[in-house]
Design a protein around this motif. Structure first.
Motif: not given
Length: 347
Positions: A55-62
């Motif tokens: 299970p995986c979700s991502f969040r760009p943090t630039s």
């Protein structure tokens, strides 16, 4: 002197930095700058010959204005890297890239990357796949690796034993819920649970709060004295290698407390012309009230009778017991046990 003073200051600075780095809890902090965070378990286990759903979700943090940012309208690809996150120095560590048709490892991203879902299915696992993994996003010109969120995967050859849980009081005439559950690393190929409690029980698969899964079977049972000492075994059979199975089993013993302790634990023997009470060591003497007990060879019409005695409600309980005959018995000869009925008054 100025050189020595500067050297002394530098040594002190290094010592201070080392002290900070080795403070408890600081080692767990990530020292790298990253433009990508993922939400996934830190550690996962899998079974060789089976699969694993990550299970995986991502969040760009630039956060730097001059750097490219993630844009969900652009084509997005996902990459899994093993062992070390730096693909410039170790490009051979890339084991999966969704932008190419063939990858080193049998992985597939089942989530929608444009919706920041990086859920991944890892198939045909072997113990050689045990390693640390990093996730990377390529959304040109935005590219970033979640260097601070590694996932440790451990692949085992032996399956996990199922777990048996009992909710409720293990007392006679009480209803309890008995549940057998099994770890389910791959919901696409879940284990089959069976147990001795009931044949053909329906298997249910539930999603946990962290996105992993558990398979369960459950039954509600009203306990009686016949359940005391019964063994309940539950087995989990995991499909592996497209046709084979690996099985693990768990067993528990029910210890059911009787509703009337005095009736349940008395063992009676008839010596001469009197009935004697033999009390096991685990029953306290003060729990026994000899004056409340009488015996009959005739089965009563009703096993429980409520009466009013001096304004206080009492209940008379009749329980079938067995008399162990001994050779010294005056009334009877030695032989098998004789059925009697014990009458006990309880408040």
């Amino acid at each position: 002197m100025n050189f020595l003073a500067a050297l002394s200051v530098n040594v002190v600075t290094v010592n201070m930095l080392l002290s900070v780095f080795f403070l408890p809890g600081v080692l767990a902090a990530c020292l790298y700058h990253t433009d990508l965070d993922i939400t996934a378990p830190k550690q996962m286990e899998a079974l060789s010959g089976s699969c694993l759903q990550i299970p995986c979700s991502f969040r760009p943090t630039s956060s730097i204005p001059s750097t490219p940012s993630f844009n969900s309208t652009r084509e997005t690809f996902g990459v899994w890297i093993k062992n070390h996150a730096d693909i410039r120095t170790s490009p051979h560590n890339v084991v999966f890239n969704s932008s190419v048709k063939v990858s080193k490892y049998p992985m597939k991203i089942t989530g929608n990357l444009n919706e920041t879902n990086c859920t991944t299915l890892f198939s045909n696992l072997s113990t050689n796949h045990s390693d640390k993994y990093f996730f990377r996003i390529m959304n040109w010109p935005f590219r970033a690796t979640a260097v601070c969120d590694p996932l440790q995967i451990t692949v085992k050859d032996s399956p996990w034993k199922p777990r048996i849980e009992i909710s409720g009081d293990l007392k006679e005439k009480k209803s309890v819920t008995i549940t057998c559950s099994a770890f389910t690393p791959c919901p696409h190929s879940p284990p089959q649970l069976t147990w001795t409690l009931q044949q053909d029980s329906h298997n249910n698969m539930e999603e946990n709060t962290d996105g992993t899964f558990t398979t369960k079977i459950q039954e509600t049972v009203t306990l009686s004295d016949s359940h005391d000492g019964n063994n309940i075994s539950c087995s989990a059979r995991y499909p592996v290698n497209e046709g084979d199975f690996k099985t693990a089993e768990t067993e528990v013993t029910l210890n059911v407390s009787c509703e009337t302790t005095r009736v349940c634990y008395w063992i009676l023997s008839q010596t001469r012309e009197e009935f004697a009470l033999q009390v096991p060591a685990n029953v306290k003497e003060e729990e026994i009230h000899y004056e409340d007990v009488s015996f009959s060879r005739q089965r009563p019409e009703r096993l429980t009778v409520s009466v009013q005695d001096g304004g206080q409600q009492q209940e008379t309980v009749y329980a079938q017991v067995q008399v162990l005959k001994v050779e010294r018995s005056v009334t009877h000869t030695a032989g098998g046990p004789e059925e009697l009925y014990a009458q006990v008054k309880t408040n």
